[in-house]
Design a protein around this motif. Sequence first.
Motif, mmCIF file in Angstrom:
data_model
loop_
_atom_site.group_PDB
_atom_site.id
_atom_site.type_symbol
_atom_site.label_atom_id
_atom_site.label_comp_id
_atom_site.label_asym_id
_atom_site.label_seq_id
_atom_site.Cartn_x
_atom_site.Cartn_y
_atom_site.Cartn_z
ATOM 1 N N ALA A 41 0.821 -1.207 0.000
ATOM 2 C CA ALA A 41 0.000 0.000 0.000
ATOM 3 C C ALA A 41 0.857 1.260 0.000
ATOM 4 N N GLY A 42 2.043 1.172 0.593
ATOM 5 C CA GLY A 42 2.905 2.351 0.654
ATOM 6 C C GLY A 42 4.186 2.069 1.394
ATOM 7 N N TYR A 43 4.964 3.134 1.622
ATOM 8 C CA TYR A 43 6.230 3.035 2.335
ATOM 9 C C TYR A 43 6.338 4.174 3.341
ATOM 10 N N ALA A 44 7.070 3.927 4.420
ATOM 11 C CA ALA A 44 7.324 4.953 5.424
ATOM 12 C C ALA A 44 8.788 4.875 5.841
ATOM 13 N N THR A 45 9.392 6.017 6.112
ATOM 14 C CA THR A 45 10.792 6.062 6.529
ATOM 15 C C THR A 45 10.950 6.899 7.784
ATOM 16 N N LEU A 46 11.993 6.595 8.555
ATOM 17 C CA LEU A 46 12.419 7.384 9.712
ATOM 18 C C LEU A 46 13.909 7.637 9.570
ATOM 19 N N ASN A 47 14.314 8.902 9.655
ATOM 20 C CA ASN A 47 15.703 9.261 9.417
ATOM 21 C C ASN A 47 16.185 10.237 10.485
ATOM 22 N N VAL A 48 17.405 10.028 11.010
ATOM 23 C CA VAL A 48 17.970 10.864 12.078
ATOM 24 C C VAL A 48 19.227 11.565 11.571
ATOM 25 N N ASN A 49 19.317 12.879 11.814
ATOM 26 C CA ASN A 49 20.507 13.644 11.443
ATOM 27 C C ASN A 49 20.855 14.667 12.524
ATOM 28 N N ASN A 50 22.135 14.966 12.672
ATOM 29 C CA ASN A 50 22.567 16.035 13.562
ATOM 30 C C ASN A 50 22.100 17.382 13.029
ATOM 31 N N ALA A 51 21.742 18.297 13.938
ATOM 32 C CA ALA A 51 21.326 19.637 13.526
ATOM 33 C C ALA A 51 21.501 20.601 14.697
ATOM 34 N N THR A 52 21.320 21.878 14.411
ATOM 35 C CA THR A 52 21.335 22.916 15.443
ATOM 36 C C THR A 52 20.051 23.719 15.311
ATOM 37 N N LEU A 53 19.387 23.963 16.448
ATOM 38 C CA LEU A 53 18.154 24.745 16.460
ATOM 39 C C LEU A 53 18.237 25.777 17.574
ATOM 40 N N ASN A 54 18.216 27.052 17.209
ATOM 41 C CA ASN A 54 18.303 28.149 18.178
ATOM 42 C C ASN A 54 19.512 27.995 19.096
ATOM 43 N N GLY A 65 5.882 9.276 4.991
ATOM 44 C CA GLY A 65 5.155 8.128 4.474
ATOM 45 C C GLY A 65 4.253 8.508 3.324
ATOM 46 N N LYS A 66 4.082 7.597 2.369
ATOM 47 C CA LYS A 66 3.195 7.861 1.244
ATOM 48 C C LYS A 66 2.681 6.550 0.667
ATOM 49 N N THR A 67 1.515 6.645 0.037
ATOM 50 C CA THR A 67 0.950 5.501 -0.665
ATOM 51 C C THR A 67 1.594 5.373 -2.041
ATOM 52 N N VAL A 68 1.528 4.155 -2.594
ATOM 53 C CA VAL A 68 2.086 3.901 -3.917
ATOM 54 C C VAL A 68 1.110 3.023 -4.708
ATOM 55 N N GLY A 69 1.341 2.948 -6.021
ATOM 56 C CA GLY A 69 0.559 2.053 -6.867
ATOM 57 C C GLY A 69 -0.922 2.360 -6.851
ATOM 58 N N TRP A 73 -4.028 5.811 -5.990
ATOM 59 C CA TRP A 73 -5.151 6.293 -6.786
ATOM 60 C C TRP A 73 -6.463 6.214 -6.021
ATOM 61 N N PHE A 74 -6.598 5.202 -5.155
ATOM 62 C CA PHE A 74 -7.818 5.073 -4.367
ATOM 63 C C PHE A 74 -7.844 6.065 -3.210
ATOM 64 N N PHE A 75 -6.713 6.221 -2.523
ATOM 65 C CA PHE A 75 -6.655 7.132 -1.375
ATOM 66 C C PHE A 75 -5.206 7.590 -1.199
ATOM 67 N N LYS A 76 -4.910 8.771 -1.703
ATOM 68 C CA LYS A 76 -3.547 9.291 -1.651
ATOM 69 C C LYS A 76 -3.192 9.755 -0.237
ATOM 70 N N VAL A 77 -2.039 9.280 0.255
ATOM 71 C CA VAL A 77 -1.502 9.721 1.537
ATOM 72 C C VAL A 77 -0.063 10.171 1.337
ATOM 73 N N GLU A 78 0.258 11.362 1.810
ATOM 74 C CA GLU A 78 1.635 11.840 1.842
ATOM 75 C C GLU A 78 1.818 12.618 3.139
ATOM 76 N N ASP A 79 2.495 12.009 4.108
ATOM 77 C CA ASP A 79 2.660 12.582 5.444
ATOM 78 C C ASP A 79 4.123 12.877 5.730
ATOM 79 N N ASP A 80 4.379 14.061 6.250
ATOM 80 C CA ASP A 80 5.729 14.486 6.611
ATOM 81 C C ASP A 80 5.705 14.968 8.052
ATOM 82 N N TYR A 81 6.377 14.232 8.939
ATOM 83 C CA TYR A 81 6.469 14.584 10.351
ATOM 84 C C TYR A 81 7.938 14.803 10.711
ATOM 85 N N GLN A 82 8.217 15.867 11.461
ATOM 86 C CA GLN A 82 9.586 16.164 11.843
ATOM 87 C C GLN A 82 9.648 16.591 13.306
#
Length: 257
Positions: A41-54, A65-69, A73-82
Motif C-alpha cells: 500500500a505504501g512506504y514509510a521512513t524514519l531518518n535521524v541527522n545532527n542539527a542545530t536549532l536556536n 510516508g506515502k501511498t504507492v501504486g 489512486w484510491f486514497f492518496k496519503v503523503e505525510d511528513d512529520y519532523q
Amino acid sequence: MKKLIVLLLIFGNTFLLSAQERAYGDGEYFKFRVHYGFVTAGYATLNVNNATLNGKEVYHVRGYGKTVGLSKWFFKVEDDYQSYIDKKKDIPYRFIRKIDEGGYTKDIQIDFNHNTNKATVNDKKHNETSVFSFPKETQDMISAFYYLRNKLDTENIKEGDIVEMNMFFDKENFKFRLKFLGKEVLDTNFGAVRTLIFRPYVQSGRVFKEKESLTVWISDDNNKIPLLIKADLAVGSLKATLTEFKGLQHSFKILAK
C-alpha cells in the motif's frame, strides 16, 4: 495505510526508566513496507541527522510516508512529520506536521518552551498562531518513540505492565498508554530476532478506531528497532514491516537466517 504511518511516529513511551547507552544517533535510517498481505500500500521512513536549532545541538528526525501504486489512486496519503530533539534531555523543541490524506491537509509547526511549559502552534494553512500549556516531560509524536528507545529498561519490564505518557498533538494534551504483552522470537526479513511486544492504546475517534487491535514488535536489544506493526481490522490485517536499515548504534542480533 495512514494509520500505520501515524503509529510508526507516535509509538512510545516509557516503562521503567534506566540510564543506558544511547539507542540511536546521527545517520540512522529505517524503511517500512506497509501492506495488506502481498499487496504493497505504501512506504514509510524514519531518518535521524545532527542539527542545530536556536543554538542548541539537536537530532532532527523526519518521518515520511506515502501511498504507492493502486493505493495512491484510491486514497492518496503523503505525510511528513519532523521533530527536533535535545541530544541530552530527550525533549522536543520543535515539531512539524505536514500531511495530505485524501485531500485532507494540515501544515502545523509547534515550538515547545520547556522553561515555561508553553507550546506555540503555528497553523500555516489557516495563518493562525496560538499558545497552549503542556505538562512537564511532554513529548511529541516522533520524540516519544526515540525517548522510549533510550529509556526502556528491558531487564525489569514485566508482562502486563502499563505506562501512561504525556503527549501534545496539534493543539491538545492527551495521555498515551502502552501495555507490554511479552516476548517472542520473530521471523523477519533479516532472520529470526528476539523481540518485545507492545499494545498501544489510543483515544477512540482521534486517529484509530477503538475496535482496532494494534500490536508492535521491537528488537530486544540495545537498538530497540521497530520491526513490525500490525493492525487487525474488520476487513483483514494491515502491516508495516521493516525492510531496510542503516546507521545503527549497536550490533543487530540475528538468531538465524
